[in-house]
Design a protein around this motif. Sequence first.
Motif, short mmCIF file in Angstrom:
data_model
loop_
_atom_site.label_atom_id
_atom_site.label_comp_id
_atom_site.label_asym_id
_atom_site.label_seq_id
_atom_site.Cartn_x
_atom_site.Cartn_y
_atom_site.Cartn_z
N ALA A 1 -29.34 16.99 45.58
CA ALA A 1 -28.49 17.32 46.73
C ALA A 1 -27.28 16.41 46.66
O ALA A 1 -27.36 15.31 46.10
CB ALA A 1 -29.25 17.12 48.04
N SER A 2 -26.16 16.85 47.19
CA SER A 2 -24.92 16.07 47.12
C SER A 2 -24.35 15.84 48.50
O SER A 2 -24.26 16.78 49.32
CB SER A 2 -23.90 16.81 46.25
N ALA A 3 -23.92 14.59 48.75
CA ALA A 3 -23.30 14.27 50.03
C ALA A 3 -22.07 15.13 50.29
O ALA A 3 -21.74 15.42 51.45
CB ALA A 3 -22.91 12.79 50.07
N SER A 4 -21.41 15.58 49.22
CA SER A 4 -20.20 16.38 49.42
C SER A 4 -20.52 17.76 49.99
O SER A 4 -19.62 18.47 50.44
CB SER A 4 -19.43 16.51 48.10
N ASN A 5 -21.80 18.13 49.97
CA ASN A 5 -22.21 19.42 50.57
C ASN A 5 -22.79 19.27 51.96
O ASN A 5 -23.24 20.25 52.55
CB ASN A 5 -23.25 20.11 49.67
N ILE A 6 -22.80 18.04 52.47
CA ILE A 6 -23.39 17.77 53.79
C ILE A 6 -22.27 17.62 54.81
O ILE A 6 -21.29 16.93 54.56
CB ILE A 6 -24.21 16.46 53.77
N CYS A 7 -22.46 18.22 55.95
CA CYS A 7 -21.53 18.03 57.07
C CYS A 7 -22.34 17.66 58.30
O CYS A 7 -23.24 18.40 58.70
CB CYS A 7 -20.73 19.31 57.32
N LEU A 8 -22.06 16.49 58.86
CA LEU A 8 -22.73 16.09 60.10
C LEU A 8 -22.08 16.83 61.27
O LEU A 8 -20.87 17.08 61.27
CB LEU A 8 -22.63 14.58 60.31
N THR A 9 -22.91 17.18 62.26
CA THR A 9 -22.44 18.00 63.37
C THR A 9 -23.04 17.51 64.68
O THR A 9 -23.98 16.72 64.68
CB THR A 9 -22.86 19.47 63.15
N ALA A 10 -22.50 18.02 65.79
CA ALA A 10 -23.03 17.66 67.11
C ALA A 10 -24.18 18.60 67.45
O ALA A 10 -24.05 19.51 68.26
CB ALA A 10 -21.93 17.75 68.15
N GLY A 11 -25.33 18.42 66.81
CA GLY A 11 -26.46 19.34 66.97
C GLY A 11 -26.28 20.54 66.04
O GLY A 11 -25.24 20.71 65.40
N ALA A 12 -27.32 21.37 65.98
CA ALA A 12 -27.26 22.53 65.09
C ALA A 12 -26.46 23.69 65.69
O ALA A 12 -25.85 24.47 64.96
CB ALA A 12 -28.67 23.00 64.74
N SER A 13 -26.41 23.78 67.02
CA SER A 13 -25.77 24.95 67.63
C SER A 13 -24.30 25.06 67.23
O SER A 13 -23.84 26.13 66.82
CB SER A 13 -25.87 24.88 69.16
N GLY A 14 -23.57 23.95 67.35
CA GLY A 14 -22.17 23.96 66.98
C GLY A 14 -21.97 24.26 65.50
O GLY A 14 -20.99 24.89 65.11
N ALA A 15 -22.91 23.82 64.68
CA ALA A 15 -22.83 24.06 63.24
C ALA A 15 -23.01 25.55 62.94
O ALA A 15 -22.28 26.13 62.14
CB ALA A 15 -23.90 23.24 62.53
N VAL A 16 -23.98 26.15 63.60
CA VAL A 16 -24.21 27.59 63.41
C VAL A 16 -22.97 28.37 63.86
O VAL A 16 -22.51 29.29 63.17
CB VAL A 16 -25.46 28.04 64.21
N GLU A 17 -22.43 27.99 65.00
CA GLU A 17 -21.23 28.68 65.49
C GLU A 17 -20.08 28.55 64.49
O GLU A 17 -19.36 29.52 64.23
CB GLU A 17 -20.79 28.09 66.85
N ARG A 18 -19.94 27.38 63.89
CA ARG A 18 -18.83 27.17 62.95
C ARG A 18 -19.00 28.03 61.70
O ARG A 18 -18.05 28.63 61.21
CB ARG A 18 -18.71 25.69 62.60
N VAL A 19 -20.23 28.09 61.20
CA VAL A 19 -20.48 28.86 59.98
C VAL A 19 -20.32 30.36 60.25
O VAL A 19 -19.70 31.08 59.46
CB VAL A 19 -21.86 28.52 59.39
N LEU A 20 -20.83 30.82 61.38
CA LEU A 20 -20.65 32.24 61.70
C LEU A 20 -19.16 32.55 61.89
O LEU A 20 -18.68 33.61 61.46
CB LEU A 20 -21.44 32.62 62.96
N ASP A 21 -18.45 31.63 62.49
CA ASP A 21 -17.02 31.81 62.72
C ASP A 21 -16.28 32.05 61.41
O ASP A 21 -15.46 32.97 61.30
CB ASP A 21 -16.51 30.54 63.42
N ILE A 22 -16.59 31.24 60.42
CA ILE A 22 -15.86 31.37 59.15
C ILE A 22 -16.30 32.63 58.40
O ILE A 22 -15.53 33.20 57.62
CB ILE A 22 -15.99 30.08 58.32
#
Lengths: 493, 493
Positions: free
Chosen positions: A148-169
Amino acid sequence: MASNSSNPAGAKVLSLETMNPRVRVMEYAVRGAIPIRAEELTAQLKAQPGSLPFAKVTPCNIGNPQQLKQKPLTFLRQVSALMEYSELLAPERIEQTRALFPEDAIARAQRNLAFVDGAVGAYTQSLGIAEIREDVARFIEKRDGFPASASNICLTAGASGAVERVLDILVSGPEVGVMIPIPQYPLYTATLAHLDAQAVPYYLQEEHDWQLSIADLDRALGEARARGVDVRALVVINPGNPTGGCLTEANIEEVVRFCERERLVLLADEVYQTNIYTETNPFVSFKKVVSRLGSPVELFSFHSISKGMIGECGRRGGYYEAVNIDDQVMGQLLKLASVSLCPNVQGQMAVDIMVNPPQPGDASHAQYTAELDAIYQSMRRRAKKLAEAFNSLPNMSCNDAQGAMYLFPKVELPQAFVDEAAALGQQPDALYCMRMLEATGISVVPGSGFGQVPGTFHFRSTFLPPEELFDDFIAGFKGFHLDFISRYAGSQQ
Amino acid sequence: MASNSSNPAGAKVLSLETMNPRVRVMEYAVRGAIPIRAEELTAQLKAQPGSLPFAKVTPCNIGNPQQLKQKPLTFLRQVSALMEYSELLAPERIEQTRALFPEDAIARAQRNLAFVDGAVGAYTQSLGIAEIREDVARFIEKRDGFPASASNICLTAGASGAVERVLDILVSGPEVGVMIPIPQYPLYTATLAHLDAQAVPYYLQEEHDWQLSIADLDRALGEARARGVDVRALVVINPGNPTGGCLTEANIEEVVRFCERERLVLLADEVYQTNIYTETNPFVSFKKVVSRLGSPVELFSFHSISKGMIGECGRRGGYYEAVNIDDQVMGQLLKLASVSLCPNVQGQMAVDIMVNPPQPGDASHAQYTAELDAIYQSMRRRAKKLAEAFNSLPNMSCNDAQGAMYLFPKVELPQAFVDEAAALGQQPDALYCMRMLEATGISVVPGSGFGQVPGTFHFRSTFLPPEELFDDFIAGFKGFHLDFISRYAGSQQ
């Protein structure tokens, strides 16, 4: 200058009629009518104790363990406290601090403060603190046995915001569809409605412990494509929310192959990955299977500090790992993260402790492990007990909770009650849950908030009430249900 | 099953071509090319000290005070630490705790823990903790001398997310326009691009200390409406970002009247409300003026713990107050908040301390006041010093910073340099800022990232480098600029 013709003078400029219709159509049952009523009842009990047939409201509508007295992990809180008030580490105070904090908590606070040059009150990199992303990558490698690579990790404010961001894109227009399980966590339908995209539902198989059926994925995808939907992605929640099911590794492999074949981006919501109560279906990550197969499937995997035995919902921390994602898209995800500046720093720090806990030999190792295990064993006992209670009742059946924090029992609602709900213009399961709340103070979420096979009725309940109150909680629920069924028994088949 | 024709096999499913075009077009200069290069240079200096013409990178591109060694407020951190590790308040530890923490920090931690029944790790109400919303309302009443209600307050994870949420609910389609100042904080253009709405720019008057011109508002609105834009709202940033200007009360009143007349919702970004360095233009809130006038104008006012003298950017806390907003829209805003669950609890708690600091007679009052005042006086001195430095240089002029954390000097770039930038396909101000970074390590944001009158060039710099390093910082900048001007002098008019 002409006045704006769509807004006649006198009326509000911003109204239900003029506002964003994509926000208006969103639904989010977990915090819907029933929890709002539960808050009213809580306020009433505070103002007039004894005015209701129960002494307190029991919020089983949301996986919020610390609200129900789950104790936070001591080490995590010690480290956080030391970073908050880092003057405790100053030479003139360190002796007094040592009397209150173990050596490894002090060392961890010093280590993690160094990541941010001492400043937990400063914005960090938008993707999150580099060293913590490294720690997350090492955790994933250890979990899966693949790089696994740190360059593929993004820290987020919980999973909900992360899911919203990925669906958004992912969603480029209203023709785009995303496959979601039914039942599902309503974040997905709410976000897709918000993005004006199409939810393409597939059914989890209740009769097979909520596993995925590739035949049903094929059916759902085929029907959607025949309608002209540009299906781009598939969401899997494993362990399941609201179902509590855990997918077998064989089933996961089938899903990966399906996404490969059908060119779908995979979103793996794996926030309950440590909440596993079955020996037969241990947690296997989608990342591991994608890696083992050498699959080119584009994968986002989500994790959180809110669930598991950490239960730090209020801290808002989590991360996603992006696998096989196009470099330019990674740049766009960075830009999107930048507009939100950064996830809160203490949430990032808690992710670090989740993925890099005290090790054998550390002063806090025994306590940390014991606290984690006590929470785990208690959850496992409560899950089993609640499933047994549900299965002991007439007109009710429930799969065992293999994982997560929820049970999703099926209720056979008497026809007379279904008719009564129809006459009131309400969903029968929503009315059942509201009656339960009014009679017992127990707040759960109706199955219609998650989706279910038409004509069936369910509800989602956490098994988080404290163990010492658990028998009372079950007795309260049983009393309500038996009374309910006997009241409507005349109409039974 | 037919493969998805828009995604030929072999290519990524998710790519720059297939992704959401509304994300692709977003721009966000504050964390754009220059800060990315600054991060690379920071890494280079760490790996190879002495390999660059400067010893360290000075990040003046973002208002992030604690990154530049501003000390956090002791009381805020003491209370946070006690709430994190509330075992410090247990009877068996309280004596040792009293040796390290003042009595009022202990009392405040106990008071605020009671708001959440002891659980800072639990989700709160989605709008934020009720008691803190009450404290915010009292703060606003005291500030303005007019009533405020907790039911109109929503706690948020910083102001950015709050602004995004309000714009989201306002924008019902691509015909909708929102008036924004030029220059502006790029959150506004980025969010409007993301929402596929139209930014309707109006110019701040640089020659009049960045006040708003109602004539220019009329012009901008008239032009937009003539193009068929459904202009719904007006954004004002006061004190100004990036300008540092403070609006007079008379100017604010004109703006309120304009919004009333033209039926525009007002968004008042007031996050710098305590960063005021002028006696002539004290901060006056839009809420106060709306209240005094008894205006029906629909107003959202934003505040944050990231700015002011608190400077807790990394904590992500803030609130908005909604004034004269339709009840049903308030319900929709609650729903939108619910999908994100809740803002992080320690961010909410820090809002509470911002609006309800230690009072005279409390153990920490003197220290809190002294720390706040020291930060304020230092910022004020640095603002003045930097403006003087800019104004002492050829080809450069700068309004005094009346407020906020920024100066936005105008640079007359020599024609030869403008031509050179054009030949490189770059914005002249962006190239100027990149040269500054490469020569000095000072990272600022080009005016083109905020918008400016065409043909003029600016940049935004914070005045946050620590006071003991401030002369070096100014000397570094002056050296670069004088060298730059002399190098291109031959081409001067």
